[in-house]
Design a protein around this motif. Structure first.
Motif, PDB file in Angstrom:
ATOM      1  N   GLN A   9     -23.602  21.497 -26.791  1.00 16.21           N
ATOM      2  CA  GLN A   9     -22.608  20.944 -25.868  1.00 16.21           C
ATOM      3  C   GLN A   9     -21.212  20.854 -26.455  1.00 16.21           C
ATOM      4  O   GLN A   9     -20.281  20.425 -25.769  1.00 16.21           O
ATOM      5  CB  GLN A   9     -23.051  19.550 -25.403  1.00 16.21           C
ATOM      6  CG  GLN A   9     -24.289  19.574 -24.525  1.00 16.21           C
ATOM      7  CD  GLN A   9     -24.521  18.247 -23.837  1.00 16.21           C
ATOM      8  OE1 GLN A   9     -23.959  17.231 -24.215  1.00 16.21           O
ATOM      9  NE2 GLN A   9     -25.352  18.250 -22.812  1.00 16.21           N
ATOM     10  N   PRO A  39     -21.984  13.280 -15.898  1.00 19.31           N
ATOM     11  CA  PRO A  39     -21.377  14.131 -16.928  1.00 19.31           C
ATOM     12  C   PRO A  39     -21.876  15.568 -16.932  1.00 19.31           C
ATOM     13  O   PRO A  39     -21.678  16.273 -17.914  1.00 19.31           O
ATOM     14  CB  PRO A  39     -21.780  13.409 -18.218  1.00 19.31           C
ATOM     15  CG  PRO A  39     -23.105  12.801 -17.897  1.00 19.31           C
ATOM     16  CD  PRO A  39     -23.022  12.396 -16.452  1.00 19.31           C
ATOM     17  N   GLY A  40     -22.527  16.022 -15.864  1.00 18.13           N
ATOM     18  CA  GLY A  40     -23.044  17.383 -15.849  1.00 18.13           C
ATOM     19  C   GLY A  40     -23.536  17.761 -14.473  1.00 18.13           C
ATOM     20  O   GLY A  40     -23.155  17.168 -13.448  1.00 18.13           O
ATOM     21  N   ALA A  95     -13.033  14.407 -15.374  1.00 18.48           N
ATOM     22  CA  ALA A  95     -13.857  15.593 -15.118  1.00 18.48           C
ATOM     23  C   ALA A  95     -15.213  15.250 -14.516  1.00 18.48           C
ATOM     24  O   ALA A  95     -15.876  16.129 -13.952  1.00 18.48           O
ATOM     25  CB  ALA A  95     -14.050  16.372 -16.416  1.00 18.48           C
ATOM     26  N   ASN A  96     -15.649  13.984 -14.622  1.00 14.52           N
ATOM     27  CA  ASN A  96     -16.989  13.608 -14.184  1.00 14.52           C
ATOM     28  C   ASN A  96     -17.024  12.839 -12.869  1.00 14.52           C
ATOM     29  O   ASN A  96     -18.104  12.663 -12.301  1.00 14.52           O
ATOM     30  CB  ASN A  96     -17.670  12.742 -15.258  1.00 14.52           C
ATOM     31  CG  ASN A  96     -17.747  13.413 -16.596  1.00 14.52           C
ATOM     32  OD1 ASN A  96     -17.783  14.626 -16.694  1.00 14.52           O
ATOM     33  ND2 ASN A  96     -17.778  12.608 -17.658  1.00 14.52           N
ATOM     34  N   THR A 126     -17.000  18.207  -9.054  1.00 12.20           N
ATOM     35  CA  THR A 126     -16.154  17.857 -10.183  1.00 12.20           C
ATOM     36  C   THR A 126     -16.217  18.940 -11.248  1.00 12.20           C
ATOM     37  O   THR A 126     -17.052  19.839 -11.200  1.00 12.20           O
ATOM     38  CB  THR A 126     -16.590  16.515 -10.800  1.00 12.20           C
ATOM     39  OG1 THR A 126     -17.870  16.692 -11.430  1.00 12.20           O
ATOM     40  CG2 THR A 126     -16.695  15.431  -9.751  1.00 12.20           C
ATOM     41  N   ASP A 127     -15.320  18.849 -12.228  1.00 17.59           N
ATOM     42  CA  ASP A 127     -15.311  19.827 -13.321  1.00 17.59           C
ATOM     43  C   ASP A 127     -16.632  19.861 -14.074  1.00 17.59           C
ATOM     44  O   ASP A 127     -17.037  20.887 -14.602  1.00 17.59           O
ATOM     45  CB  ASP A 127     -14.179  19.509 -14.311  1.00 17.59           C
ATOM     46  CG  ASP A 127     -12.834  19.997 -13.786  1.00 17.59           C
ATOM     47  OD1 ASP A 127     -12.821  20.708 -12.762  1.00 17.59           O
ATOM     48  OD2 ASP A 127     -11.804  19.673 -14.398  1.00 17.59           O
ATOM     49  N   SER A 128     -17.322  18.727 -14.142  1.00 20.12           N
ATOM     50  CA  SER A 128     -18.577  18.665 -14.893  1.00 20.12           C
ATOM     51  C   SER A 128     -19.726  19.346 -14.162  1.00 20.12           C
ATOM     52  O   SER A 128     -20.806  19.533 -14.738  1.00 20.12           O
ATOM     53  CB  SER A 128     -18.949  17.204 -15.175  1.00 20.12           C
ATOM     54  OG  SER A 128     -19.234  16.519 -13.964  1.00 20.12           O
TER      55      SER A 128
END
Length: 665
Positions: A535, A82-83, A69-70, A46-48
């Motif tokens: 962040q 989320p990351g 994104a997550n 994912t983007d995250s």
């Protein structure tokens, strides 16, 4: 050079390839990538930065694979982080979910949302997890969750379907021992802190247990246990209390048991007999009123709160001061919530530091505690801020220092572990065993203007528990707000030091360089690298100073994770020796030789300084913008050269045609 049609097409193609190759690094990044790795497995990113390997062999999503994104959305399971984290999906049937090789927990949470089972949030510790439809009925038995964890592990079951404040016990299916317990919050979620190792647990709601028992008198009771007492009497008079704090109307039962015309079995309350722990009994008259057996007092708990000021060291030799309270709890009944209100005793919302008045950003408002054992308990609650907003700024806020320099050792340790900017600390000191705490909820507030000034959103506010080895993110919810504060609650499995963290810009200044310095004119120029290690995007004031007196200021806007080099100029207006610095980074000593005749006045100097700052503001770098201009420039040159050559060749072709026809040129 003769350009045929084929040659022209080739030139155009080469030119386009050159342009695409040059511009590609600056194109927008796709929502995610999916790559087959063999054996039917597919890797999604994912983007995250959340990497998911799907080894389940199940169908792909019927809709959008990446709704945000997550998140990765498959046909029977959504997974989200989320990351940077990773896991492998082994099973996703909608009911049964199995994931393995989980990494990244501790600094972020991974959420599993099956199609027909309860969502589960993995907070820390887990390596492998498998679960299906969770049944909290004690009589059902069996395993609800199996897992492997190298350390103590924390998860949140998002939707239990149980009422608020219901208890959930985690029972080891191997030996029937209780390994964890939690209380359902107002949203229906429960947090469980599970032991390390390979375990299989059965989740139970104790209130679903089927009660059994008997009594030797003529009353009936569904309570657990047996009453060996035999109280006689045809009618009961108003009497004493039953055992375990239960009330009775009638006679008191012996040995903590209630009676109903005869010996009554254990019961929470009775009519005509003395009550004891358990369910109620009914029947005939009890004996004349006597006292029940030993137990907690029927009166409610007593809570006393007194102000306290605590000083200590942050670990870097600096003194920290916090405001707090001493709390005394007396006559606490087992598994009965006790509310502690700290709003009137936790101190003012202002504080004096270094001789300046400031507005506090963090205040502890209260606790709600449920303790397993009856008794008396003492604890101390202390809160302190990382920094404060100047009181003179009032509700409009101030300009907090967003650099790492404002963080003490505790703040730096928290930031390094979580990449969250600390706002403040709440510490709960106590003298009782951690296992005595059934559940606990923190209530605290954070100043609105401080969040605005630091570039942090209210949605990013989280309470973290310092476990000594890491920081455990706790379920945190916004419950209220007024003109000045946001009010939060967070559930915790125990007490220690807690940190309120936010996603905000955090700046690190390095490589300070004195680029030029004229002893004759006093003109100085310096530069510094500014890295946003937080962040969120943000703006950092970069101040060039002489003995802490500003000579010039530049506002550096830096995206999260980016670095820019910022220059600032100024003029030293004294012949006294000074020490130069930029962004509080030392540049060294400097002495101006003399002041020239007709030196500008202070007003003109200020205006010149403002112009310098404005000009510097305009050159604040946006990473990559210069490279894009170079690409456009090169593309224009290549295109112009191509059309020039094409025009020249066309002229030569016409001349050749004339020669062939015998026409003069």
């Amino acid at each position: 050079m003769r350009l045929t049609q084929r040659t022209s097409i080739a030139v155009v193609t080469v030119t386009l390839v050159m342009l695409v190759s040059a511009v590609a690094p600056f194109a927008a990044v796709g929502t995610a990538s999916a790559e087959p790795v063999g054996s039917g497995e597919i890797v999604y990113v994912t983007d995250s930065g959340f990497e998911v390997t799907d080894a389940s062999g199940g169908n792909l999503s019927n809709g959008t694979l990446f709704p945000d994104a997550n998140t990765l959305a498959t046909s029977n399971l959504n997974v989200s982080a989320p990351g940077t984290a990773s896991l492998t999906i082994d099973t996703r049937t909608g009911v049964q979910t199995t994931v393995s090789n989980v990494t990244g927990l501790g600094s972020l949470n991974v959420t599993l949302t099956p199609a027909t089972s309860s969502p589960v949030v993995l907070v820390s510790g887990f390596e492998n997890v498998s679960y299906g439809s969770i049944d909290y009925d004690v009589s059902t038995g069996g395993s609800d969750i199996t897992y492997d964890a190298s350390a103590s592990a924390t998860l949140v079951i998002v939707n239990t379907g149980l009422v608020s404040e219901a208890t959930v016990d985690a029972i080891d299916t191997d030996d029937d021992s209780e390994v964890a317990t939690g209380s359902v919050n107002d949203t229906g979620a429960v947090t469980l802190n599970l032991p390390s190792g390979t375990n299989s647990i059965d989740l139970q709601d104790p209130s679903t247990a089927t009660a059994t028992g008997s009594e030797t008198g003529d009353g009936t009771s569904p309570g657990t246990g047996t009453d060996t007492g035999d109280d006689s009497g045809s009618s009961g008079s108003s009497g004493g209390s039953g055992s375990s704090g239960a009330s009775s109307s009638g006679g008191g039962g012996s040995s903590g048991a209630s009676s109903s015309g005869g010996g009554g079995s254990s019961g929470a309350s009775s009519s005509g007999g003395g009550g004891s722990s358990g369910a109620s009994s009914s029947g005939g008259g009890g004996s004349s009123g006597g006292g029940g057996s030993s137990g907690a007092s029927s009166s409610g708990p007593s809570v006393s709160v007194s102000p306290a000021t605590v000083s200590g060291e942050a670990g870097d030799g600096t003194t920290t001061e916090g405001t707090g309270v001493d709390v005394s709890l007396e006559n606490v009944n087992s598994v009965e919530p006790v509310a502690v209100d700290l709003t009137d005793a936790s101190g003012s919302d202002s504080v004096s530091t270094a001789g300046e008045s400031g507005l506090r950003n963090v205040l502890a408002d209260g606790l709600e505690i449920t303790i397993r054992r009856s008794g008396d308990y003492d604890l101390r609650v202390t809160s302190r801020d990382i920094d404060v907003i100047a009181a003179s700024a009032g509700a409009d806020g101030g300009t907090p220092d967003l650099s790492t320099g404002v963080l003490d050792d505790a703040g730096e340790r928290f930031f390094e572990a979580t990449n969250q900017r600390p706002v403040g600390f709440i510490t709960v000191d106590h003298g009782f065993d951690e296992s005595d705490v059934e559940t606990a909820t923190h209530k605290f507030r954070v100043r609105k203007s401080y969040l605005d000034a630091t570039g942090a959103s209210v949605e990013s506010v989280r309470l973290y528990r310092d476990t000594g080895e890491t920081y455990q993110e706790l379920p945190t919810r916004l419950v209220d707000e007024d003109d000045e504060f946001h009010y939060f609650e967070a559930d915790t499995p125990g007490f220690s030091t807690f940190v309120i963290g936010t996603a905000a810009p955090v700046f690190e200044f390095t490589e300070a360089t004195l680029d030029s310095a004229s002893e004759a004119t006093g003109a100085v120029s310096a530069s510094v690298s500014v890295t946003n290690i937080g962040q969120e995007d943000g703006t950092a004031p970069v101040v060039l100073a002489a003995d802490d007196e500003p000579l010039g200021t530049v506002e550096a806007t830096v995206a999260a994770g980016e670095t820019v080099v910022v220059s600032a100029d100024g003029v030293v207006e004294t012949t006294d020796p000074v020490t130069l610095s930029i962004a509080n980074q030392p540049l060294g000593p400097f002495t101006r030789e003399s002041l020239a005749d007709g030196e500008p006045t202070d007003d003109s100097e200020s205006a010149a300084g403002d112009e310098t700052s404005d000009a510097a503001d305009q050159v604040a770098a946006e990473p990559g913008s210069g490279s894009m201009l170079v690409i456009v420039f090169v593309a224009a040159i290549v295109g112009g050269l191509f059309f020039f050559l094409l025009w020249r060749q066309q002229g030569r072709d016409e001349d050749e045609e004339r020669r062939k026809r015998g026409k003069p040129q």
